[in-house]
Design a protein around this motif. Structure first.
Motif: not given
Length: 403
Positions: A12-35
């Motif tokens: 569950e903890q891995t799901k909570a951290v990583h599900a739905g998120e991915f590094p930004d393909p342009v900036t390679r930012a690790s945290s999710p972008n705020l659009v």
């Protein structure tokens, strides 16, 4: 990251951290972008109505969909083992959209007799005013649900544990009754959270959460979500959510995403603190009764053990003179905030006066409804959302205030 994570194989903890998120393909930012953009550059042949929207289309307008909101919906769907989620601007936004989506004039719904106040008021007044029949029952009583089912019943709506009584409903048993009647089962699982119960795996069709509470967890962002099968949720988004317009803001989605990273850890801490405090209160000479799912004294403890893997941080208690004690606690508590809401990192307490509730939100007019309430609440109860402070400090704060 070249490979997608198989979340069915993670904790569950891995799901909570990583599900739905991915590094930004342009900036390679690790945290999710705020659009924050409300609109997006699109193709010349794009349609102007959401009716033409297809799954997988590029972003066009944030009321229709937004990258930040989508990441939150994806994460919540993984946590709840749902195919899809649709996020709203509040828990009541989610509830209202779902009821207006599923019910039309001439339909009937069976609804829990004790529920979140605004939900109770909505089904007391506005929904029946549209020619939709509502029957309210104690949903912990399976025979009461069976007897309430009518030929035009389209929906059974339950909360478990319910707000504020912490009364449980057997989801699997109610799902069987509901589906035999050709209706859909909706479960408000805000108090339980996916750490305790995953209603879809027990037969529910749709799950509602107020994201303002435990899932957001920090008391700084309103939000709500409906989760379930893709065929139901695609229709809800296109036909109702987009048209009613109660869409979650990208900024609040980003705040809730950030809160979700620590969600499983927080829920373990909420449970640990609440169990310590419930045990302390149960022994206190001024406390008449404590209701907490994690205590063996809970009247449905067998169902609790079967249906909840985490007991959450919500408890209620009664004292001899609740109104007088409410005044004392509001004045004397130092760490615990005397305030409404729940599921935040800080502890919150509030007195719920039965007489006032009977006359306003809940409209407990039948003898059965009054008995259902009074068996749990008496003249009134303190609803205590136990936070993440040190449990010993919370007990010390309660001790000095109760004296």
């Amino acid at each position: 990251m070249s490979e997608k994570i198989e979340f069915s194989k993670t904790g569950e903890q891995t799901k909570a951290v990583h599900a739905g998120e991915f590094p930004d393909p342009v900036t390679r930012a690790s945290s999710p972008n705020l659009v924050m953009s409300t609109t997006f550059v699109t193709d010349a042949d794009s349609g102007f109505s959401a009716e033409n929207m297809k799954e997988g289309d590029s972003w066009m307008y944030t009321r229709w969909g937004n990258p930040t909101i989508h990441q939150l919906e994806e994460k919540l769907a993984v946590l709840e083992e749902a195919e899809m989620g649709v996020a709203f601007d509040s828990g009541m936004g989610a509830i209202s959209a779902l009821l207006f989506h599923l019910l039309k004039s001439g339909d009937h719904a069976v609804v829990t007799d004790v529920a979140y106040a605004a939900m109770s008021e909505l089904t007391n007044e506005m929904i029946p005013g549209l020619g939709i029949g509502i029957t309210k029952v104690d949903t912990s009583d399976l025979n009461a649900i069976k007897n309430a089912i009518q030929p035009n019943t389209r929906l059974v709506y339950i909360e478990t544990p319910c707000n504020p009584l912490l009364r449980l409903t057997d989801i699997a048993a109610v799902a069987e009754i509901t589906h035999n009647a050709g209706a859909k089962l909706v479960v408000d699982s805000t108090f339980a959270t996916p750490m305790a119960t995953k209603p879809l795996t027990l037969g529910a069709d749709l799950v509602i959460h107020s994201l303002t509470k435990y899932l957001g967890g920090h008391g700084d962002a309103l939000g709500g979500v409906v989760l379930g099968k893709k065929e139901d949720l695609l229709s809800l988004r296109k036909k109702t959510a987009i048209r009613l317009g109660g869409i979650l803001s990208p900024f609040n989605a980003w705040l809730i995403l950030r809160g979700l990273a620590t969600f499983p850890i927080r829920m373990r801490a909420h449970q640990e603190n609440a169990l310590k405090i419930a045990t302390y209160l149960e022994k206190h000479p001024k406390i008449k009764r404590v209701i907490y799912p994690g205590l063996p004294s809970h009247p449905q403890y067998e169902l609790v053990r079967r249906q909840m893997k985490n007991f959450s941080g919500m408890l209620t208690f009664q004292v001899a003179d609740g109104r007088e004690m409410a005044q004392k606690l509001a004045e004397k508590l130092q760490i615990i905030h005397y305030a409404v809401s729940l599921g935040h990192h800080r502890s919150l307490i509030f007195y719920m006066d039965s007489k006032n509730l009977h006359e306003t939100s809940f409209h407990l007019s039948t003898p059965a409804q009054l008995d259902s309430w009074n068996r749990f609440a008496g003249e009134g109860i303190f609803r205590f959302s136990v936070g993440l402070e040190d449990a010993d400090d919370l007990i010390t704060d309660l001790e000095q205030a109760l004296l």
